[in-house]
Design an enzyme around this catalytic site. Structure first.
Site, short mmCIF file in Angstrom:
data_model
loop_
_atom_site.label_atom_id
_atom_site.label_comp_id
_atom_site.label_asym_id
_atom_site.label_seq_id
_atom_site.Cartn_x
_atom_site.Cartn_y
_atom_site.Cartn_z
N ASP A 59 -26.42 54.89 13.32
CA ASP A 59 -25.57 53.98 14.10
C ASP A 59 -26.55 52.81 14.68
OD1 ASP A 59 -23.21 54.45 16.82
OD2 ASP A 59 -24.07 52.79 15.90
N SER A 123 -19.81 34.00 9.40
CA SER A 123 -18.60 34.10 9.11
C SER A 123 -17.82 32.61 9.15
CB SER A 123 -17.89 35.13 9.61
OG SER A 123 -16.30 34.96 9.40
N TYR A 154 -13.96 38.53 17.11
CA TYR A 154 -15.13 38.47 15.86
C TYR A 154 -15.62 37.37 15.62
CZ TYR A 154 -16.06 38.93 10.82
OH TYR A 154 -16.90 38.92 9.69
N LYS A 158 -19.96 36.34 16.06
CA LYS A 158 -20.74 35.79 14.90
C LYS A 158 -21.60 34.55 15.23
CE LYS A 158 -19.85 38.56 11.37
NZ LYS A 158 -20.99 39.17 10.71
N ASN A 183 -14.44 34.50 3.10
CA ASN A 183 -13.38 35.60 2.65
C ASN A 183 -13.67 35.88 1.25
OD1 ASN A 183 -11.18 37.08 2.20
ND2 ASN A 183 -10.05 35.82 3.47
N GLU A 196 -8.23 45.95 4.99
CA GLU A 196 -8.37 44.99 3.71
C GLU A 196 -7.95 43.63 3.97
OE1 GLU A 196 -6.38 47.50 4.48
OE2 GLU A 196 -3.96 46.51 4.04
N LYS A 205 -0.24 45.87 -3.11
CA LYS A 205 1.30 45.67 -2.79
C LYS A 205 1.83 45.48 -4.32
CE LYS A 205 1.02 44.04 1.70
NZ LYS A 205 1.52 42.87 2.74
N THR A 226 -3.27 28.76 3.79
CA THR A 226 -4.22 28.45 2.69
C THR A 226 -5.52 28.99 3.06
OG1 THR A 226 -4.83 25.93 3.71
CG2 THR A 226 -3.09 26.15 1.82
N ARG A 291 -8.11 26.84 5.77
CA ARG A 291 -9.39 27.22 5.99
C ARG A 291 -10.13 26.85 4.50
NH1 ARG A 291 -11.08 32.43 8.41
NH2 ARG A 291 -11.07 31.34 10.55
#
Ligand code: GKE
Length: 338
Positions: A59, A123, A154, A158, A183, A196, A205, A226, A291
């Site tokens: 951990d 990110s 998040y 980062k 991504n 996910e 899906k 987008t 993005r």
């Protein structure tokens, strides 16, 4: 660009996860003889287990665990993070910010044990929200992270950890490299369970609709938002090139192929060979409106940019997820991520 010495030990944190699992495999394939892979998940839940790696369950939010992981390692790829798609990071902001413990303690371990190079997976979520308000978005340049207004939780973690990498370089001489991932998707990525991201969710899906005969799909938002999506092979190539480079500031690592989510669905429907009735869940987690990655700097500094197109990457990803779903349904051991 100095290649990494294949005789020296290399650590991948988050090695039980999506990108980390692929990176461990790539390092082994390249001939690295001493690869240590660390994750906090039990090994039975690792997305990929490479027997030739030294696999450890630790951990890494704790300093002692990070010291144990970093000890003796010449190169450290720090990919470990509590993260996921918009459905996760919008509802688990505090947990995502706790990844700062991993990044802080891994930097301390790298410094203590004299790591030669340190890579941090940042990110696109660090980018300022006010530059991502239109679907017809201007591709984000590295400078667009400031004035700071990153993704809540998040994104702030980062961005903070990027700055910690910079100060460990400036004050302690640690050679830190940082890529802002846009991504990332591909086989062995999370495709169910809530963490996910859009590409895997849409694949799942569409497959569910095809298997059930109920030909409709739920899309979060109005589908006009987008994104660009980077296939895992480009992520690995860019990660290794940036680690070996002399690029000291955070740099985009993402595809410049901008698509709307509706266009993403079009591509997956084409792969599956069917058309679905689309239902839009407007109150679902949506993140930014638009993005895209501006690849001017990576092309200038590395003479390359991610170039695996979405149609090619999605075909492989769709097939892999389909196989996982069939395995899960027939009871055979589903290899890889849920
Ligand atoms: N996850 C998901 N699932 N997203 C969907 C779905 C669905 O079924 N249907 C439509 N979307 C839409 C989301 O509403 C969002 O507008 C877009 O797809 C992309 O969602 P995403 O892939 O979950 O995550 P984001 O690109 O918004 O944000 C991610 O960016 C990465 C870096 O580029 C973050 O969640 C992190 O995974 C990472 O920082």
């Amino acid at each position: 660009m100095s290649g990494l010495d294949k005789n020296l030990p290399v650590l991948v944190t988050g090695g039980g996860g999506f990108i980390g699992g692929w990176l461990v495999g790539e390092l082994l394939r390249m001939g690295h003889g001493k690869v240590r892979s660390v994750d906090m998940k039990p090994q039975s839940e690792w997305y990929q287990v490479h027997d030739r790696a030294e696999n450890m369950v630790l951990d890494l939010r704790g300093l002692d665990a990070c010291r144990q992981a970093a000890r003796g390692q010449a190169y450290i790829f720090n990919l470990a993070a509590d993260m996921g798609g918009m459905g996760f990071i919008e509802t688990h902001k505090a947990e995502c910010m706790l990844s700062v413990l991993i990044n802080t303690h891994m930097l301390m371990g790298a410094r203590e044990f004299g790591a030669k190079r340190f890579f941090f997976s940042s990110s696109a979520c660090v980018y300022a929200a006010d530059k991502q308000t239109s679907a017809d978005v201007t591709a984000l340049k590295e400078a667009d992270a400031y004035p700071a207004m990153p993704e809540d939780g998040y994104g702030w973690e980062k961005l903070f950890s990027e700055r910690m990498c910079r100060h460990f370089r400036e004050d302690f001489g640690l050679i830190a490299r940082m890529a802002r991932y846009h991504n990332v998707y591909g086989p062995h990525g999370t495709w169910d369970g809530g963490r996910e991201k859009a590409q895997a969710a849409i694949c799942r899906k569409v497959i569910e609709a095809k298997q059930s005969g109920k030909h409709e799909i739920e899309i979060w938002g109005d589908g006009e938002q987008t994104r660009s999506f980077m296939y895992i092979d480009d992520c690995l190539k860019g990660t290794l090139a940036i680690m070996e480079s002399e690029i000291i500031d955070p740099i985009n690592l993402g595809s410049a192929q901008l698509v709307s989510i509706n266009q993403l669905v079009d591509i997956v429907e084409s792969i599956a060979g069917l058309k679905l009735k689309r239902r839009y869940k407007l109150d679902a987690p949506k993140g930014v409106r638009g993005r895209n990655s501006d690849n001017t700097l990576i092309k200038k500094l590395l003479g390359w940019e991610p170039d695996i197109c979405l149609e090619v990457g999605l075909e492989k990803t769709y097939r892999w997820i389909h196989d996982q779903m069939v395995s899960a349904r027939t009871g055979a051991k589903a290899v890889g991520a849920r």
